[in-house]
Scaffold this motif. Structure first.
Motif, PDB file in Angstrom:
ATOM      1  N   SER A 340       0.824  -1.212   0.000  1.00 17.07           N
ATOM      2  CA  SER A 340       0.000   0.000   0.000  1.00 17.07           C
ATOM      3  C   SER A 340       0.855   1.259   0.000  1.00 17.07           C
ATOM      4  N   PRO A 341       0.483   2.282  -0.777  1.00 14.69           N
ATOM      5  CA  PRO A 341       1.249   3.532  -0.769  1.00 14.69           C
ATOM      6  C   PRO A 341       1.055   4.334   0.507  1.00 14.69           C
ATOM      7  N   LYS A 342       0.019   4.000   1.291  1.00 11.59           N
ATOM      8  CA  LYS A 342      -0.298   4.641   2.580  1.00 11.59           C
ATOM      9  C   LYS A 342      -0.780   6.075   2.442  1.00 11.59           C
ATOM     10  N   GLY A 343      -0.620   6.666   1.269  1.00 14.31           N
ATOM     11  CA  GLY A 343      -1.073   8.029   1.073  1.00 14.31           C
ATOM     12  C   GLY A 343      -1.343   8.307  -0.396  1.00 14.31           C
ATOM     13  N   VAL A 344      -2.261   9.222  -0.658  1.00 12.55           N
ATOM     14  CA  VAL A 344      -2.642   9.553  -2.032  1.00 12.55           C
ATOM     15  C   VAL A 344      -1.509  10.309  -2.723  1.00 12.55           C
ATOM     16  N   ALA A 345      -0.897  11.260  -2.017  1.00 16.70           N
ATOM     17  CA  ALA A 345       0.175  12.054  -2.608  1.00 16.70           C
ATOM     18  C   ALA A 345       1.360  11.180  -2.999  1.00 16.70           C
ATOM     19  N   ARG A 346       1.677  10.201  -2.161  1.00 13.63           N
ATOM     20  CA  ARG A 346       2.807   9.324  -2.475  1.00 13.63           C
ATOM     21  C   ARG A 346       2.535   8.516  -3.736  1.00 13.63           C
ATOM     22  N   LEU A 347       1.303   8.047  -3.887  1.00 12.23           N
ATOM     23  CA  LEU A 347       0.948   7.299  -5.094  1.00 12.23           C
ATOM     24  C   LEU A 347       1.102   8.186  -6.329  1.00 12.23           C
ATOM     25  N   ALA A 348       0.615   9.423  -6.254  1.00 13.85           N
ATOM     26  CA  ALA A 348       0.707  10.337  -7.392  1.00 13.85           C
ATOM     27  C   ALA A 348       2.154  10.679  -7.717  1.00 13.85           C
ATOM     28  N   GLN A 349       2.963  10.907  -6.672  1.00 16.49           N
ATOM     29  CA  GLN A 349       4.365  11.260  -6.875  1.00 16.49           C
ATOM     30  C   GLN A 349       5.118  10.128  -7.574  1.00 16.49           C
ATOM     31  N   ARG A 350       4.875   8.910  -7.126  1.00 15.37           N
ATOM     32  CA  ARG A 350       5.591   7.775  -7.698  1.00 15.37           C
ATOM     33  C   ARG A 350       5.089   7.458  -9.103  1.00 15.37           C
ATOM     34  N   ALA A 351       3.804   7.584  -9.312  1.00 17.02           N
ATOM     35  CA  ALA A 351       3.263   7.357 -10.651  1.00 17.02           C
ATOM     36  C   ALA A 351       3.865   8.344 -11.646  1.00 17.02           C
TER      37      ALA A 351
END
Length: 828
Positions: A340-351
């Motif tokens: 799990s990315p644990k956060g929405v911002a982290r998912l967007a940053q990595r994507a």
């Protein structure tokens, strides 16, 4: 702006509107924050303004006027990671050579060579790329006022990473100092993936009259973002995460085979080491094109990996957040998120690391470590589509950082108290600093405070007869400059081969368990410990690969508030699917539906307005599983609070375990809590007082005080080559804590330690909000005859701490199989 347009046109590019707007606003004397996705040209937006201005002034010079070899220091570019400095110097320098010939661009960080430092001591470049710590060190120089008087612009890169941290506050203070030394200094920040941009912009600009109203420039260009999830062929009805997602290794390797280049992001350094080894084994013939990158590796190895990405030599890189930020490299085809990315911002940053440029498709593939993470992946994608990105809360008046800054300014030419107070109050962090707090900090820097005033080593500044405060003796100045910063380096030892080549840093607690001759795997290499000497663990290559790998503390990130809300919505969607028989638009929720169907069959699926409590008896005892879905940190405090309040009713031993989803309370005897008692036990009344009692608030504050004491200058890790060990530092901080507690109980650093424990470690505000929300919820108590899919991960978490001849993974796997058998149904 013609010079900038010409530069763009020479490359067949057209500037974005937000870039043009930034240049115009800069030339008009404004400051601001630039917000745009990764790879959309925020750096060029900030960099071109000063270059355009320089060329305009050059053209306006009187013919025949004497020209210097290079303009003086004009731009300071602050980056949160020194690993980025090398790339930035190269990229900014290439643009400057064409747009503003004569400009020099150099870096300054802990990695800068002595040769470059010596040159910069004589003359700084036109543009300096540096970190908050190195900038503060430069500001501590006696000639700081002269050296920084020519600065016109400060750019703070990746402001969303600094904002809400003590490094961010340190940056605010440095900006305030530069504004006071310069004439009309403009400040521009670069940010992505942040919810409270306006507040972040205000913090960057400061509260002074000269700062003006902050400008927010948005680059709203949309990117085609595809977020997918690898769905396991079979899904465990009793989820656990011990295998770190490695059960899907072959599926990940197969996806990698379709890509030219890829990043495999993990949430922890230990997980990165495990996945790197696994991928090298799965694709043995390609192992030379697979690399590892995380923050504990030596900078030389990280640079080699980054260069390999740029050149296209590398096929796959396993990384942590060390590659989240603006390390510049060729965009990769594919990004994996392990767990799990644990956060929405982290998912967007990595994507955004995939298709890292306008017009390209960004593709990210999620890899679940256990079944419930399928829900978190679906929730994160839905929250991202809704624009629900996490905010960061600013830190208010950290006096340890201010005390360090006071000493910095004192040794950097000196200050008058009233003038520095006015300057400090122009920052967002200290805008409400009281006279009493300021006077306390001043006296603390002069004498160490009431309890420590008898010790000469705590007297770091002195007041001259003319009322100017300056630094103390040479030892004080030397120690202060060496230890400037707010990053904790406690408890780590360098790992190096006998020839001195470093591999990186490992926590001292891990190495303390090893004896010379024992092997472990680190930085992707099997090594054997030789000896530990002078804060360095010397190793040699080991003959065999060891399964033993370092673990780093602080690696477990809690679910963000935004993601927990999205998870509740996802759970409601699964309930709707199960009730109606319809198919969800989310493939992840369809895949996990059978698991939750079984959960519903033997217990209940909590709705958005329910708190589920499961009471289960096993051979271990009486279990109470609660599912507030408030994140790991909140649950840690909540578990202790519930256990303490329950034991006030009856003397009984309660064992606790927590996860991002819930809390387990276990007793050998019956837990003395009836169904009607839970609401009272979960009351927010007297929350702070009860937490201080049940969590040993003094003990937590004492442990946290070490960080504050180091930043404030009460303890020093030592000089290079003579660094103090973790135990020695802990003992020194503990002794000072006890002295202050007994003789100066109202010491403001003690109060700060307690406040930070409550707000930063235990998330007191979020815990109170969770308890208040529970009071509005329906509390649903069920009594399943066995552990449920929601309860099993909590049971498995508790088993980590139990001593057994069997491995933890074997114990958990055996229990999962037993539960499957007792359920009397085939695996879904």
């Amino acid at each position: 702006m013609d010079v900038a347009l010409t530069w763009f046109q020479a490359r067949g590019w057209e500037p974005f509107e937000f870039q043009r707007e930034t240049w115009q606003r800069y030339l008009a004397g404004q400051s601001g924050l630039i917000h745009a996705p990764t790879g959309f040209g925020k750096s060029l937006a900030a960099w071109m303004g000063p270059l355009i201005e320089a060329q305009a002034e050059k053209s306006a010079r009187v013919p025949g006027a004497k020209r210097a070899d290079a303009p003086p220091l004009t731009v300071i570019w602050v980056t949160p990671m020194r690993a980025l400095a090398k790339d930035l110097v190269q990229n900014l320098g290439e643009v400057a050579r064409e747009v503003a010939p004569g400009w020099t661009v150099e870096g300054r960080s802990g990695d800068t060579s002595s040769t470059v430092r010596g040159r910069q001591a004589r003359r700084l470049p036109t543009a300096l790329v540096t970190t908050p710590e190195s900038l503060t060190v430069l500001l501590s120089g006696e000639e700081a006022a002269e050296r920084f008087a020519s600065v016109r612009c400060v750019v703070v890169d990746e402001w969303h990473e600094l904002f809400g941290t003590k490094r961010g506050v340190q940056t605010e203070l440095a900006l305030a100092r530069l504004r006071s030394l310069g004439n009309g200094v403009r400040t521009w920040g670069l940010s992505a993936t942040l919810g409270n941009l306006e507040e972040a912009a205000s913090a960057l600009m400061g509260a002074g009259k000269s700062s003006g109203a902050p400008t927010l420039v948005r680059g709203e260009q949309r990117r085609d973002l595809r977020v997918e999830t690898l769905l396991p062929a079979s899904i465990e009805r009793f989820p656990w995460s011990g295998h770190m997602g490695l059960r899907l290794l072959e599926e990940v390797a197969a996806e990698l085979d379709t890509a030219t280049s890829a990043l495999v992001f993990t949430n922890t350094r230990h997980q990165a080491e495990r996945w790197y080894q696994a991928l090298c084994y799965a694709r043995y013939d390609e192992r030379e094109r697979i690399a590892l990158h995380h923050g504990s590796l030596d900078q030389e190895q990280r640079h080699e990996v980054e260069e390999g990405l740029r050149s296209g030599r590398l096929w796959a890189v396993v990384a942590t957040s060390s590659l989240d930020l603006g390390v510049d490299f060729t965009p990769v085809d594919l990004v994996f998120q392990i767990g799990s990315p644990k956060g929405v911002a982290r998912l967007a940053q990595r994507a955004g690391r995939s298709g890292h440029s306008p017009g390209k498709v960004s593709r990210l593939v999620n890899v679940p470590a256990q079944a419930l993470e399928l829900i978190e992946f679906a929730a994160a994608r839905e929250a991202l589509a809704r624009g629900e990105v996490e905010s960061r809360s600013p830190i208010e008046r950290p006096l340890d950082v201010l005390a360090q800054h006071v000493v910095t300014v004192a040794i950097g030419g000196g200050f008058r108290a009233e003038e520095l107070l006015a300057e400090v109050r122009t920052t967002h962090a200290y805008r409400d600093l009281s006279e009493d707090e300021w006077n306390w900090v001043l006296e603390f820097a002069r004498f160490g405070g009431d309890a420590l005033s008898g010790y000469e080593r705590f007297a770091r500044i002195r007041e001259r007869a003319d009322g100017v405060f300056v630094g103390g003796n040479k030892r004080v100045i030397r120690e202060h400059r060496i230890n400037i910063g707010t990053i904790s380096g406690f408890g780590t030892l360098a790992v190096a081969f006998r020839n001195g080549r470093k591999l990186g840093h490992v926590e001292e607690t891990f190495l303390a368990r090893l004896r010379p001759g024992e092997s472990f795997t680190f930085a992707g290499k099997p090594v054997e410990l030789i000896r530990i000497e002078d804060s360095t663990a010397y190793v040699r290559p080991a003959k065999k690969v060891s399964a033993l790998m370092p673990r780093w503390s602080g690696g477990r990130m809690p679910l963000s508030n935004e993601l927990t809300h999205a998870v509740r919505r996802a759970m409601a969607e699964v309930t709707r699917v199960l009730e109606t028989g319809e198919v969800s638009a989310s493939p992840e929720l369809n895949a996990v539906a059978p698991v939750l169907a079984f959960q519903r069959q033997i217990s209940h699926i909590p709705s958005e307005n329910e708190l589920l409590i499961e009471r289960v008896r096993t051979r271990d005892g009486d279990h109470a599983f609660l599912f507030p879905l408030a994140g790991r940190l909140v649950h840690e405090g909540l578990a202790a609070l519930l256990a303490w309040r329950a034991t006030r009713r009856q003397a009984i031993t309660i064992t606790q375990s927590v996860s991002d989803w819930g809390v387990e309370l276990l007793t050998r005897k019956d837990l003395p809590v009836g169904d009607e008692d839970w609401r009272a036990l979960l009351s927010p009344d007297d929350l702070l007082e009860d937490l201080l009692r049940c969590l040993d608030g003094a003990g937590l504050a004492k442990r946290h005080f070490r960080e504050i004491a180091r930043v404030a200058g009460l303890i020093h890790p030592g000089m290079p080559g003579a660094r103090k060990g973790q135990r020695q530092l802990q003992a020194s901080a503990g002794l000072i804590f006890e002295v202050l507690t007994e003789h100066d109980p109202e010491n403001l650093l003690l109060l700060q330690a307690r406040r930070e424990v409550m707000e930063r470690t235990l998330e007191l505000t979020r815990m109170r909000e969770a308890l208040e929300a529970i009071q509005r919820c329906t509390i649903r108590v069920t009594r399943p005859t066995q552990l449920t899919p929601l309860a099993f991960p909590l049971w498995a978490e508790r088993m980590r701490d139990r001593v057994s001849s069997e491995s933890w993974e074997d114990r958990v796997r055996a229990m999962a199989e037993k539960l499957e058998a007792s359920a009397g149904a085939a695996r879904t």
